[in-house]
Design an enzyme around this catalytic site. Structure first.
Site, PDB file in Angstrom:
ATOM      1  N   ASP A 151       0.843  -1.206   0.000  1.00  8.81           N
ATOM      2  CA  ASP A 151       0.000   0.000   0.000  1.00  8.81           C
ATOM      3  C   ASP A 151       0.874   1.251   0.000  1.00  8.81           C
ATOM      4  OD1 ASP A 151      -2.114  -1.756   0.303  1.00  8.81           O
ATOM      5  OD2 ASP A 151      -2.203  -1.487   2.483  1.00  8.81           O
TER       6      ASP A 151
HETATM    7  C1  26A Z   1     -11.473  -7.178   1.241  1.00  5.39           C
HETATM    8  N1  26A Z   1     -10.252  -7.277   1.993  1.00  5.39           N
HETATM    9  C2  26A Z   1      -9.805  -8.609   2.330  1.00  5.39           C
HETATM   10  C3  26A Z   1      -9.537  -6.132   2.350  1.00  5.39           C
HETATM   11  C4  26A Z   1      -8.348  -6.153   3.100  1.00  5.39           C
HETATM   12  C5  26A Z   1      -7.695  -4.923   3.332  1.00  5.39           C
HETATM   13  N2  26A Z   1      -8.164  -3.763   2.872  1.00  5.39           N
HETATM   14  C6  26A Z   1      -9.291  -3.814   2.180  1.00  5.39           C
HETATM   15  N3  26A Z   1      -9.985  -4.952   1.917  1.00  5.39           N
HETATM   16  N4  26A Z   1      -7.617  -7.127   3.689  1.00  5.39           N
HETATM   17  C7  26A Z   1      -6.560  -6.525   4.268  1.00  5.39           C
HETATM   18  N5  26A Z   1      -6.612  -5.195   4.053  1.00  5.39           N
HETATM   19  C8  26A Z   1      -5.685  -4.165   4.496  1.00  5.39           C
HETATM   20  O1  26A Z   1      -4.500  -4.321   3.809  1.00  5.39           O
HETATM   21  C9  26A Z   1      -3.512  -3.619   4.530  1.00  5.39           C
HETATM   22  C10 26A Z   1      -2.158  -4.177   4.234  1.00  5.39           C
HETATM   23  O2  26A Z   1      -1.887  -4.101   2.882  1.00  5.39           O
HETATM   24  C11 26A Z   1      -5.337  -4.246   5.957  1.00  5.39           C
HETATM   25  O3  26A Z   1      -6.228  -3.474   6.725  1.00  5.39           O
HETATM   26  C12 26A Z   1      -3.912  -3.703   5.993  1.00  5.39           C
HETATM   27  O4  26A Z   1      -3.851  -2.409   6.554  1.00  5.39           O
END
Ligand code: 26A
Length: 344
Positions: free
Chosen positions: A299
């Site tokens: 990210d």
């Molecule tokens: C739909 N899903 C599975 C998700 C996520 C996500 N953000 C949005 N949708 N699953 C994990 N994260 C976020 O990814 C970040 C790390 O790359 C987590 O909250 C974490 O901050």
């Protein structure tokens, strides 16, 4: 930052999640049939994880959610508040308050849809050495609806932006909103950027991903996500460069602006794929003792990239800034930063 950017030049939509992060033994992953470096949606059997992390593993609470992370990082690097606008759905609770406070402290202009009576989403972050495994309980985030984007003040924000970024993760929540933002970007000939986000997106959400892809000018992903896309497409080669070339060659609504793929691969070089050309950008390897956790590295890479892209900088500068931001975030807990950015 030399010149002043238009407020709200960058709009993103995603799942605002509060990360509940802890170092755990490998057995913990096994117990929940999870793998290192995975990202999954929580099912009923995962629900005890969150309580266990808090009670048994000194969990930390950190602002998360993939797109919101990227936009916070872009804001940190830009040092000019309100360049980026974020849409997503939260509950009416303490976690929503924490997320909003952290986002605003970074300078991000958040416009949450609020779903009363549903808790704000959380994401378990299971740290094992230099790996992180994510298990998201979307809760309120899953209730985002397109009418939020159609409210006049929000519609004006979408219409006035010049750049759009949405994660593949958001395909699990509201494809119509993605298609609407993509169509706006297309009509106004403005860049629309997406992320493959996680291997499970290509496995289980390929149909909405393929619907959005023709609008995508820049697609981000890491090696596992690109491989998963290739497998779901039944492409013969697992070679990352080949996958990138095929990705950029897929149907595009605006052929005058060929698609670009940017594929990261941990501490190996970032690949920039444009038509038939593949360029490599080296990553500075961190010593193991410098690594706090790798949560949010991808990210942050996008956040650093976006901070330069919205200033019209070259792809070379954008990718170098992406690498800088990812390196910084890895040295801090979750997707958080410390001090002033040092990218020049
Ligand atoms: C739909 N899903 C599975 C998700 C996520 C996500 N953000 C949005 N949708 N699953 C994990 N994260 C976020 O990814 C970040 C790390 O790359 C987590 O909250 C974490 O901050």
């Amino acid at each position: 930052m030399t010149s002043t950017l238009q407020e709200g030049i960058l709009v993103g939509c995603g799942n605002p999640l509060l990360d509940i992060s802890a170092v755990v033994p490998l057995n913990f992953l096994k117990k929940y049939s999870m793998n290192e470096d995975d990202a999954i949606l929580a099912e009923d059997r995962h629900m005890p994880i969150y309580g266990e992390l808090v009670e048994g593993y000194q969990a930390e609470f950190l602002a998360g959610g993939s797109v919101q992370n990227s936009l916070r990082i872009a804001q940190w690097i830009l040092r000019q508040p309100r360049v980026a606008v974020f849409f997503g759905c939260v509950g009416e609770d303490r976690y929503a308050g924490i997320l909003k406070e952290k986002a605003q402290a970074a300078g991000l202009d958040v416009h949450y849809q609020v779903k009363k009576d549903v808790p704000t989403g959380t994401c378990a972050v299971l740290i094992t050495g230099t790996h992180r495994s994510l298990c998201a309980n979307l809760a309120a985030a899953n209730n985002f609806t397109i009418d939020h984007l159609e409210e006049p003040s929000n519609k004006a924000l979408v219409d006035n932006a010049q750049y759009y970024y949405i994660s593949g993760f958001f395909l699990t929540v509201n494809p119509p909103s993605i298609m609407q933002v993509a169509a706006t970007a297309h009509a106004k000939q403005r860049p629309f950027l997406m992320n493959l986000s996680a291997p499970f997106i290509s496995q289980f959400y390929m149909a909405p991903l393929l619907a959005a892809l023709p609008y995508v000018d820049i697609i981000f992903g890491n090696e596992a996500e690109a491989q998963s896309f290739a497998e779901a497409q039944q492409w013969p080669s697992g070679d990352l460069r080949e996958i990138g070339k095929r990705l950029v060659a897929m149907e595009k609504k605006n052929p005058a602006r060929p698609r670009i793929a940017i594929l990261t691969q941990g501490c190996d070089p970032v690949l920039l794929i444009q038509q038939d050309s593949v360029q490599e950008f080296p990553v500075t390897k961190l010593a193991v003792h410098e690594i706090v956790d790798t949560n949010g590295a991808g990210d942050a890479f996008v956040g650093g990239f976006l901070s330069q892209f919205v200033q019209g900088k070259s792809l070379d500068v954008c990718i170098r800034c992406g690498n800088y931001a990812a390196g910084h975030i890895i040295k801090n807990p979750g997707c958080t930063y410390s001090g002033e950015p040092e990218f020049v």
